[in-house]
Design an enzyme around this catalytic site. Structure first.
Site: not given
Ligand code: LMR
Length: 398
Positions: A130, A211, A246
């Site tokens: 992420w 996570d 979510k």
């Molecule tokens: C995402 O990965 O799009 C979500 O978790 C929102 C974010 O805060 O990035």
């Protein structure tokens, strides 16, 4: 002060949402940020949440501060969801939970706390991960290292590469793992692989930091906690950052939690004292509303069942959209095999679309995809799927 300072770049995910909002193309499609949309393209307030909010409007009698760790009823609900009702971890009192402002807040509180006691440790992060993970842990002052995860050629997990990397993790280091629905790849470990990683953590003396932002979006609320249970069974220290953004659709209520699991209740009490000390100097105590909504729903059997039903519907719609995308591209004669998208789990697909196509889709078709090719399947609807498939098919020919 700002005259000599360069502007910071836009955030790779939330900055895309801003650009999308400013786009005047009526056919625009946002496949960027990880937010669920229904088939009408809306992100509705769940029905169970609306009901809980009505109850709260009647019953709520104060807006006074919550304890630093949040409402204890919320903490219990978080733990029951993470570990399952009647779990050994909860029963033995070896989990300490604080209500944090969203999953990001939980990760950052965890990072700050770890930094106090494991200053020399490295934080190991999957390749890819992420977009915000690196920022969160480097902002807390950690040195980062990458571990192998995804094989771009097979579009699947490269478990041997992951194991080879984890063998190099030093005792006391921290390994950030995605408990389910890996973001951005949608590629998860199977049960045997999770058991192996838990074993490696125990043997290597490193700290797993899970996570867990998508519980319920993989196979189901109970099935998705498999990884969490393996680390619990190992009897080691580990961390879980969880989120109701979510699965309860509580995005803007910033409703998450940081849970530290320790080998014993005595250690857990010490962990909680430091969690509180850490929270106090960042945001003092959490916002109440989202936590009250969650605990109202989870402590009422009827509302809980309604929530589980709504969550199942979200998960199933995303699975349908995976098929619609794969079949739609095949029907347009696209010769690249996209069938792997059907095997991925959660909200995202790491589509294999390169940054040139991602850019082309944005500029020419007003279709917004995160750099690196991550698509939010929940942004697809029966109304826009043909347009998206046509556009990707066209873009691939360029
Ligand atoms: C995402 O990965 O799009 C979500 O978790 C929102 C974010 O805060 O990035």
């Amino acid at each position: 002060m700002w005259k000599k300072i360069e502007a910071a770049p836009a955030d790779s995910i939330l900055g895309l949402t801003e650009a999308f909002k400013n786009d005047t193309n009526p056919g625009k499609v946002n496949l960027g940020v990880g937010v669920y949309k229904d088939d009408a393209g809306n992100t509705p307030v769940l029905k169970c949440v609306k009901t809980a909010e009505k109850v709260l409007l009647e019953k709520e009698s104060t807006k006074s501060y919550l304890p630093i760790s949040g409402d204890p009823a919320y903490g219990r609900c978080v733990q029951d969801l993470l570990f399952g009702e009647g779990s050994e971890v909860v029963g033995s009192g070896r989990a300490a939970t604080v209500h944090a402002p969203g999953g990001t807040g939980a990760l950052r509180v965890g990072a700050e706390l770890l930094k106090k006691f494991t200053a020399g440790a490295k934080v190991w992060i999957s390749t890819p991960t992420w977009a915000n993970h690196k920022g969160i842990f480097s902002a807390a002052g950690f040195e980062l290292a990458d571990y192998g995860y995804y094989d771009k050629n097979t579009m699947s997990l490269d478990f041997p590469a992951m194991v080879a990397s984890l063998e190099n993790v030093g005792a006391g280091d921290i390994v950030l793992l995605h408990a389910c629905c890996h973001n951005p790849s949608g590629v998860d470990l199977n049960e045997e692989q999770w058991r192996k990683v838990a074993e490696m953590a125990k043997e290597g003396g490193w700290i797993p930091f899970l996570d867990f932002a998508y519980q319920g979006f993989g196979a189901g609320v109970d099935e998705d906690r498999y990884s969490v249970e393996q680390f619990a069974a190992a009897g080691i220290d580990y961390y879980i950052a969880s989120s109701f953004s979510k699965n309860f659709g509580l995005y803007n209520e910033r409703t998450g939690a940081l849970t530290i699991v320790s080998p014993s209740k005595e250690e857990s009490l010490v962990a909680m004292s430091h969690l509180k000390a850490t929270v106090r100097v960042i945001y003092s105590n959490p916002p109440a509303h989202g936590g009250l909504v969650v605990s109202t729903i989870l402590s009422d059997e009827q509302l809980k069942q309604q929530w589980l039903g709504e969550l199942d519907d979200m998960r199933k719609r995303i699975v349908d959209m995976r098929s619609a995308l794969v079949d739609g591209l095949a029907a347009r004669g696209v010769d690249r095999d996209f069938s792997f998208i059907k095997d991925q789990r959660g909200m995202f697909s790491f589509s294999g679309l390169n940054d040139d196509i991602v850019q082309w889709l944005k500029e020419n078709k007003a279709i917004y995809v995160v750099g690196g090719g991550r698509i939010n399947l929940a942004g697809l609807t029966t109304a826009n799927i043909d347009y998206v498939c046509d556009s990707i098919a066209e873009g691939l020919k360029k």
